[in-house]
Structures are given as C-alpha cells and as structure tokens.
Design a protein around this motif. Sequence first.
Motif, PDB file in Angstrom:
ATOM      1  N   ASP A   1       0.150  -0.899  -4.638  1.00 17.15           N
ATOM      2  CA  ASP A   1      -0.984  -0.518  -5.495  1.00 17.15           C
ATOM      3  C   ASP A   1      -0.778   0.827  -6.180  1.00 17.15           C
ATOM      4  O   ASP A   1      -1.279   1.065  -7.260  1.00 17.15           O
ATOM      5  CB  ASP A   1      -2.308  -0.564  -4.713  1.00 17.15           C
ATOM      6  N   HIS A   2      -0.013   1.723  -5.548  1.00 15.22           N
ATOM      7  CA  HIS A   2       0.267   3.058  -6.111  1.00 15.22           C
ATOM      8  C   HIS A   2       1.268   3.725  -5.192  1.00 15.22           C
ATOM      9  O   HIS A   2       1.578   3.197  -4.125  1.00 15.22           O
ATOM     10  CB  HIS A   2      -1.008   3.913  -6.198  1.00 15.22           C
TER      11      HIS A   2
ATOM     12  N   THR B   1      -6.597   2.901  -4.711  1.00 18.38           N
ATOM     13  CA  THR B   1      -6.620   1.512  -4.240  1.00 18.38           C
ATOM     14  C   THR B   1      -7.751   0.707  -4.876  1.00 18.38           C
ATOM     15  O   THR B   1      -7.547  -0.423  -5.322  1.00 18.38           O
ATOM     16  CB  THR B   1      -6.810   1.496  -2.704  1.00 18.38           C
TER      17      THR B   1
ATOM     18  N   GLU C   1       0.850  -1.197   0.000  1.00 21.16           N
ATOM     19  CA  GLU C   1       0.000   0.000   0.000  1.00 21.16           C
ATOM     20  C   GLU C   1       0.887   1.249   0.000  1.00 21.16           C
ATOM     21  O   GLU C   1       1.782   1.379   0.828  1.00 21.16           O
ATOM     22  CB  GLU C   1      -0.898  -0.046   1.249  1.00 21.16           C
ATOM     23  N   THR C   2       0.622   2.136  -0.963  1.00 22.69           N
ATOM     24  CA  THR C   2       1.256   3.457  -1.004  1.00 22.69           C
ATOM     25  C   THR C   2       2.793   3.389  -0.990  1.00 22.69           C
ATOM     26  O   THR C   2       3.449   4.156  -0.287  1.00 22.69           O
ATOM     27  CB  THR C   2       0.728   4.338   0.158  1.00 22.69           C
TER      28      THR C   2
ATOM     29  N   HIS D   1      -2.557  10.563  -2.243  1.00 18.12           N
ATOM     30  CA  HIS D   1      -2.721   9.972  -3.571  1.00 18.12           C
ATOM     31  C   HIS D   1      -4.190  10.050  -3.990  1.00 18.12           C
ATOM     32  O   HIS D   1      -4.971  10.726  -3.341  1.00 18.12           O
ATOM     33  CB  HIS D   1      -2.233   8.512  -3.561  1.00 18.12           C
TER      34      HIS D   1
HETATM   35 ZN   LIG Z   1      -3.880   2.155  -1.943  1.00 15.33          ZN
END
Ligand SMILES: [Zn+2]
Length: 572
Positions: free
Chosen positions: A445-446, A275, A236-237, A460
């Motif tokens: 995911d990003h 997400t 995540e992130t 984000h």
């Molecule tokens: Zn995310």
Amino acid sequence: MQFFNYIRKWCQSQTSFYFVFVLLSIIPNLVLFFTEPLPFVLGLASVGIPLAIMLCVLVLAPKPGIVVWCLLPKVILDGGQLVLLYLFGESVIAVDMFLNLTSSNASEASELLSNIFVVISCVFLFYTLPTLLLAFRSVRLKEKLTVDFRKKWAKRGGMLLLVSAVLCSSFPLFDYSFSVKNDIYPANALYNLYFAINKSRKNANYKKTSADFSFKAVKSDRAEKQREVYVLVVGETGRAMEWGLYGYERETTPNLKKTANLVYLKDAVTQSNNTHKSVPIILSAASAENYEILYEQKSIVTAFKEAGFKTVVIANQKLTTSIIGCFYREADTFIDMSTFKTGSYLKSLHDDALLPYLEKELTKSDDNLFIVLHTYGSHFNYYERYPKDFSIFTPDKADGIRASLKKELRNSYDNTICYTDYVLSEIIKRLDKSNTCAVLAYLSDHGEDIFDDNRNRYLHASPIPTYYQLHIPYVYWFSEDYKTCFPQKFEQVKKHADVPVSTNSLFHTMLDIASIKTDVLDESYSLSSETFVIRDRMYLGDHDNPVPFWKIGLKKQDFIMLDKWNIAYEKE
Ligand SMILES: [Zn+2]
C-alpha cells in the motif's frame, strides 16, 4: 534581590501576561514560517494575521487569562501542532492525522504512541501546562488591563491585520495560489478537521451511497475446462528498495527470485502513503484523479462476484471500521483474523496464519475463485511481524523507534521482507499445486521511512511523503495453465515490467487478467492490455486532490533516490 523583585512584579502584571499569551499563541506560526514553502512576503502575512487577531482577541476581557481559558481548544490544538512539527519537521495537522486518530487499532496505536509519548509529554510540560497555569494566575489576579491599554492594542492589532491582508493580496505576484484555509494556521488545521469530519461522514454513508451500484460485470473469456483462481495479496509498508528482487544488496527475496513466471514492476509508486487512502485505490476504480467515485461504486470484490466468481477475503489487519472493511464485507466469505484471540489485544498474528484458510478455500469447492489476502507485512513494530526463525539479520530487537536504533530497525525491517518473501512463495506453491488457471498479484500500500537520511524521518503517513514512502514492490505471478490459456495477457504484463505505474493500475489489470468485462474497466490502465497508456502519475493530496507525485513537496534527498532507482518523473 532587585532582579527577583522585578521578576515578582512582572509576574503580577496583566500587561506581562498579555504579551506572554500573544507570544505563546503564535509559536506554531513562527515555526511554520520557517518550515512551510511559502514565498517570504506571504510567510510574513501568515504570521501577521494570527498575531494581529490574537492582539485583538486577548484584550476582549480585562484579564487576558480569561480569554486563554475560553480558547482552550486552540491551546490544545497548538500543542498537537507542535508535536507534529517535531515529528515531521514540517506541515500543518493534516486531514489524515485527524482520521488516523479514529481508524488505528489498539495495537497499532499503542506501538506508535509509546514512541511519541516523550514528545507529547515535553510539549505538554513546557508549552500547554505553563500556558494554562499562567492563564489561571492571570484570572486570579485582582489587577485588570486598563481600558486605554486595551483600546491601544486593539487598534494596533487592527492595523497589523490590515497590513497583513495587503501582503496576502500580493499572492499573484509570486505565482502562488494563497488561501486562508490552506496557508494560515490555525485556519488550515481547523479546515482540515472539518474536511476530516465530512470525510468520515461519507465513509459512514458508503453503504447507502453505493447500494444501487452495479458493475454489470460479465466474464467474456474462459479457460477451457479449467478452474480459474485469482489472488490479490495486499502488502503493508513494503519498500521496493529493500527487496533483493529489485536489486537490494541483501538477499531478502530468495524464494521469489527462484520463482518462474514472476513479473515485477520496477517503477511502481503508490498514490497515497496512508493505508486508509491507498488500499481503497488498490481495491476499486477510484484513483487520485477521481477519488470521489469511491463513495458511489463498489470494490473489485463485487466486480468478480458479479462475473460469477466465489469471493473470499482473509485479512490479518483490523480494517472493519473503514471503507476497506465495507469492501471486504462484499465478499461471499470474509475471514477477519484481527478478531482471533492471540493472548493479548496488543499482539497480531504472523502472516503465515493466512495459509491454512487459503488452503481450505482452495480445496472446498470447484468454483472459480477470487481471493484477497490482506497481510500485516512490514508494519511497525517490525520485530513483531515475523517468527524467530526469520531473525536472519541481527541484532534486530529495537526497544523503540530512535535514530540510534537504526541498525536494529533496518535489520528487523529486512527480516519482515524475508518473511513476506516466504509467505508469498508459500501462497504461490499452493496455487501451483492446485493445477488451476491461476494468477497472483502482490503490491504494497505504501513504503516507510527508517531514518534513511539526515532528515531522520521514520514511519509513514506523514503530510508530505518521501521517496521511501512512495516506491513500492509490485509483482504478478502466473501459473503454467494460465500462460497456456491466455498467453497474450501474460506477454503484455511481461512487456510492461519497466513502465512507470501506480497503485491505481491494480483494479483494471486484475479484472482484465481475469477476462472480466465491465464499463468501469479502463484498459488504458491495464498492464495486461496492449492498449495500456503511460501517463503522469498522480498522488492523492490531503484534500483528496490529485497532484503529480514529484510536486507534492519532495526534497532534494528524495530526488536523488528517485534517480538512483530510475523512477520516472517530469524533470524541469
Ligand atoms: Zn499501510
């Protein structure tokens, strides 16, 4: 004294109210005129049309305040639009923003809301509330707009509308595909709301629309007398640029650096900075290029299950309300750690809480296993994501998200990466110890913005991403036994370490690594296949349309970073 008398008289005139309401109603359009990349003439039309319409609409009643109260939803929408413009400096309210309002969990929402509370309060106090108070005053006044005045301004509005429509029709001259639903506020925001409602319905119906789907997946090749375990860790992130492994000046990934048989993809970008759009692409055959198949097919969990694997999902994020939750419920075992008691509904568990459950699943049976571990990784608030021992870079406590706290935010963010490095290496240790034919894949995911440049962007899921939200860490680890059983696949992944790749490669690579055959598997996306094809990388647009990621609206600052990190894109 005369001045005050003048003001007092002015405040009691319906014509004054009329012009004030016209001006207030087009403030978002005036800001968007400067922030949106429309050709100048079309930009003028994008202000002219709503201005013309408001000139006409506000004379529909003899007291313009009545119309303003009837347009209350628009007044609220305008306030929301101004908050967004303040936060991101551009863009109309996107589909994802409407969807995120319903999909964030309590702790996530409270973390973010507390930070934008000041902005929301200012817009409410200086825009929404004064508009409504003036409208109230206009309704209470005895005076009315004269019929002549109303006719005159309706006519002028009509003429302005005509001129603006002519300007709009000139769009082919500017090589720009102009449309009301994309380019004129509030029509575009309302279209996005409609799109979001439609999409939520599709998400809600997912179980029905995908019910009859089967991958017809079979295992084509097996490790001899060896148990096979494949683990997907959804990060995540994560920002690749902040991983020591990727060349960051701080040593944030000491454990992974020492790990043998680890391949990291240097040039990996995500297909979405959100997400709820990115993770489904990771977990299914859907890509930015064919996102609609998401609603008809099942996830990688079912593909493994059909091929005879026992499937386990352990998630440290609340995802049950989205399509990701539906995917995870396809598993034989789904451990939803977001439901565990932590003492406060605002608090989440640290990611190492996943480890005992993983260990238990590894030792429980001798079945071949497919495990998804969904981490909380580096999600804001960074400081909350790791235990005290991982306060390596200090000071790391930021009591909000402001440019003046950049140092603390970057320190705490880097600490989350050190912690992710630890959690991943602990997972790898357990897989290594299990003496199985095992592979672990990790990708984020990003990415995230953390006040990186003069734009002062943060977090984000903005309507237009930045380099910082796009470039993600993406790694594969192979056990010695896997290398022995399937040496070609390991070699192929190693060979592809430098190729440009997106999140949509994960699904195909993971199935290929596990020797699972299905018609849905496209080997040209698989990093473990010699038929892997390098292609233009697409980004999933706000209306679920594919756009080359370098054409999504990236700015000069982003291209400098893309070049610095050798991210491939089409240079003109
Ligand atoms: Zn995310």
